[in-house]
Write an enzyme that holds these catalytic residues in place. Structure first.
Site, mmCIF file in Angstrom:
data_model
loop_
_atom_site.group_PDB
_atom_site.id
_atom_site.type_symbol
_atom_site.label_atom_id
_atom_site.label_comp_id
_atom_site.label_asym_id
_atom_site.label_seq_id
_atom_site.Cartn_x
_atom_site.Cartn_y
_atom_site.Cartn_z
ATOM 1 N N SER A 117 49.788 -56.119 20.603
ATOM 2 C CA SER A 117 48.497 -56.792 20.452
ATOM 3 C C SER A 117 47.362 -55.881 20.877
ATOM 4 C CB SER A 117 48.498 -58.031 21.350
ATOM 5 O OG SER A 117 47.201 -58.582 21.458
ATOM 6 N N TYR A 141 49.200 -61.833 29.710
ATOM 7 C CA TYR A 141 49.688 -61.730 28.329
ATOM 8 C C TYR A 141 49.599 -60.285 27.838
ATOM 9 C CZ TYR A 141 49.603 -61.620 23.304
ATOM 10 O OH TYR A 141 49.857 -61.251 22.003
ATOM 11 N N LYS A 145 52.578 -57.321 26.865
ATOM 12 C CA LYS A 145 52.665 -56.577 25.600
ATOM 13 C C LYS A 145 52.687 -55.066 25.861
ATOM 14 C CE LYS A 145 53.237 -59.795 22.707
ATOM 15 N NZ LYS A 145 54.469 -59.845 21.877
HETATM 16 C C1 WQD Z 1 37.350 -64.538 19.124
HETATM 17 C C2 WQD Z 1 35.891 -64.544 19.540
HETATM 18 C C3 WQD Z 1 35.438 -65.765 21.573
HETATM 19 C C4 WQD Z 1 36.226 -69.788 19.941
HETATM 20 C C5 WQD Z 1 42.748 -63.423 21.447
HETATM 21 C C6 WQD Z 1 43.662 -62.658 22.320
HETATM 22 C C7 WQD Z 1 44.254 -61.532 21.526
HETATM 23 C C8 WQD Z 1 44.936 -62.054 20.292
HETATM 24 C C9 WQD Z 1 43.993 -62.859 19.489
HETATM 25 C C10 WQD Z 1 47.183 -62.640 20.527
HETATM 26 C C11 WQD Z 1 35.691 -64.349 21.053
HETATM 27 C C12 WQD Z 1 34.739 -66.385 20.387
HETATM 28 C C13 WQD Z 1 36.094 -68.425 20.120
HETATM 29 C C14 WQD Z 1 35.051 -70.599 19.921
HETATM 30 C C15 WQD Z 1 33.730 -68.618 20.267
HETATM 31 N N1 WQD Z 1 46.012 -62.896 20.657
HETATM 32 N N2 WQD Z 1 34.873 -67.852 20.274
HETATM 33 N N3 WQD Z 1 33.842 -69.977 20.079
HETATM 34 O O1 WQD Z 1 39.816 -63.642 22.388
HETATM 35 O O2 WQD Z 1 39.343 -62.007 20.510
HETATM 36 O O3 WQD Z 1 41.671 -62.580 21.078
HETATM 37 O O4 WQD Z 1 43.437 -63.871 20.288
HETATM 38 O O5 WQD Z 1 48.197 -62.565 20.337
HETATM 39 O O6 WQD Z 1 45.152 -60.885 22.320
HETATM 40 O O7 WQD Z 1 42.948 -62.134 23.421
HETATM 41 O O8 WQD Z 1 40.320 -64.252 19.965
HETATM 42 O O9 WQD Z 1 39.929 -66.136 18.450
HETATM 43 O O10 WQD Z 1 40.016 -66.578 20.939
HETATM 44 O O11 WQD Z 1 38.074 -65.395 20.006
HETATM 45 O O12 WQD Z 1 32.615 -68.130 20.419
HETATM 46 O O13 WQD Z 1 35.099 -71.837 19.765
HETATM 47 O O14 WQD Z 1 35.364 -65.847 19.258
HETATM 48 O O15 WQD Z 1 34.624 -65.799 22.705
HETATM 49 O O16 WQD Z 1 34.534 -63.571 21.221
HETATM 50 P P1 WQD Z 1 40.179 -63.090 21.076
HETATM 51 P P2 WQD Z 1 39.642 -65.676 19.824
#
Ligand code: WQD
Length: 326
Positions: A117, A141, A145
């Site tokens: 990841s 997490y 990885k």
């Molecule tokens: C994306 C962006 C949020 C929801 C995570 C894990 C990574 C991978 C993918 C693994 C961020 C913003 C989100 C909302 C928002 N996982 N957001 N409003 O955090 O980049 O990655 O998932 O297997 O390891 O860390 O993904 O989709 O949670 O968020 O503003 O309602 O969207 O703050 O900037 P992230 P995400």
């Protein structure tokens, strides 16, 4: 070759199974069905229920199906849950991998593809993250990885196993509505849930040092991620002694604000977003350099954000039929 796909009943794993079988590879699914769904496994592909912690079961399945390569996706993947339950994450993701690698090396299986990841990078301070950008995971997490990558590489060297660790960036979309993600843990489904529940989507912070102040990510279609596995499996299958670590992204940054604008346009649920506080631990920008995967595998993502959101939405409507009526 015959490939064992662990986690093959999960969201990404089921897409890998589909891509492998479409490419003419033989696939067998190994899944403990804790979050996996048996119905995602296509007819004709054997489904073996079992845990990666169960050495006896693994030995039986590896021998019984004459497995010659493993694609290991079975893992726990919720960042916030990993903060609360680190022991559980290390057991499932690191100990489960260790037991699997014991079984794989004992059975003399020559190829191993590991699902890693972008979480291994933590808060990278670069425009495009390369595979040699220093890793500093921000959550248990991400740690599991990174430790998993080390374990895979060390075992590969010691046992003559050809290995590839694929660092996925932000995966979204579906090959068809029935393969869509059922979790609501990432931006796209979280925005769908808010919009169809009559609530404003949330932007977690708009004061980041990015062009529109919201976080920038590298979103990649799950079909492209699945095809990267086929390319990696084939690269290992034909060339022993390999040790690949590859970013699986598009190399293009998209902000939260841009994503929400596209989601409202595609779904027709047009409701202005609310800006809330930053979510702790979110890096401002994480975008891949996708050059190494292109050079090593001849693989490149083909689908854009429009395809990701449209296909994810079709899956959402299938799971929540009332979402279409508004
Ligand atoms: C994306 C962006 C949020 C929801 C995570 C894990 C990574 C991978 C993918 C693994 C961020 C913003 C989100 C909302 C928002 N996982 N957001 N409003 O955090 O980049 O990655 O998932 O297997 O390891 O860390 O993904 O989709 O949670 O968020 O503003 O309602 O969207 O703050 O900037 P992230 P995400």
């Amino acid at each position: 070759m015959s490939w064992l796909i662990t986690g093959g009943a999960g969201y990404i794993g089921a897409h890998v199974v589909r891509a492998m079988t479409e490419a003419g590879e033989r696939a067998v699914v190994y899944d403990d069905l804790s979050t996996g769904i048996a119905g995602r496994v296509p007819p004709g592909v054997p489904l073996e229920a079992g845990s990666t912690l169960d050495r006896g079961r693994l030995d039986e399945v590896l021998a019984g199906h004459g497995i010659t390569g493993v694609v290991h996706l079975a893992a726990k993947k919720q960042v916030d849950e990993s903060v609360d339950r680190p022991l559980h994450y290390y057991r499932e993701n690191v100990e489960g991998l260790r037991v699997l690698l014991e079984a794989v090396t004992a059975a003399g299986v020559p190829s191993f593809v590991f699902s890693s990841s972008a979480a291994v990078y933590g808060m990278p301070d670069v425009d495009l993250v390369r595979e040699d950008t220093p890793c500093a995971p921000m959550s248990p997490y991400g740690e599991t990885k990174l430790a998993g990558e080390w374990l895979v590489r060390a075992t590969g060297r010691a046992a003559g196993l050809s290995t590839a660790s694929l660092r996925y960036f932000n995966v979204a979309g579906a090959a068809s509505p029935e393969l869509a993600d059922t979790g609501v843990c990432n931006l796209v489904p979280m925005v769908f849930e808010r919009l169809t529940g009559g609530a404003a989507p949330r932007v977690f912070g708009d004061d980041y040092p990015t062009p529109d102040g919201t976080c920038v990510r590298d979103y990649i279609h799950v079909v492209d991620v699945a095809e990267a596995h086929v390319a990696a499996a084939r690269a290992l299958g034909t060339r022993p002694g390999r040790d690949l670590t590859l970013n699986i992204g598009r190399g293009e940054g998209v902000s939260v604000r841009e994503m929400i604008d596209r989601i409202t346009a595609i779904t027709g649920h047009d409701r202005p977003a609310t800006v809330t506080a930053r979510r702790p631990g979110d890096p401002a920008r994480v975008v891949a350099s996708a050059d190494r995967a292109a050079a090593e595998l001849g693989w490149k993502a083909r689908h854009d954000v429009q395809d990701m959101i449209t296909s994810a939405w079709e899956g959402w409507v299938r799971q929540h039929p009332e979402a279409a009526r508004h």
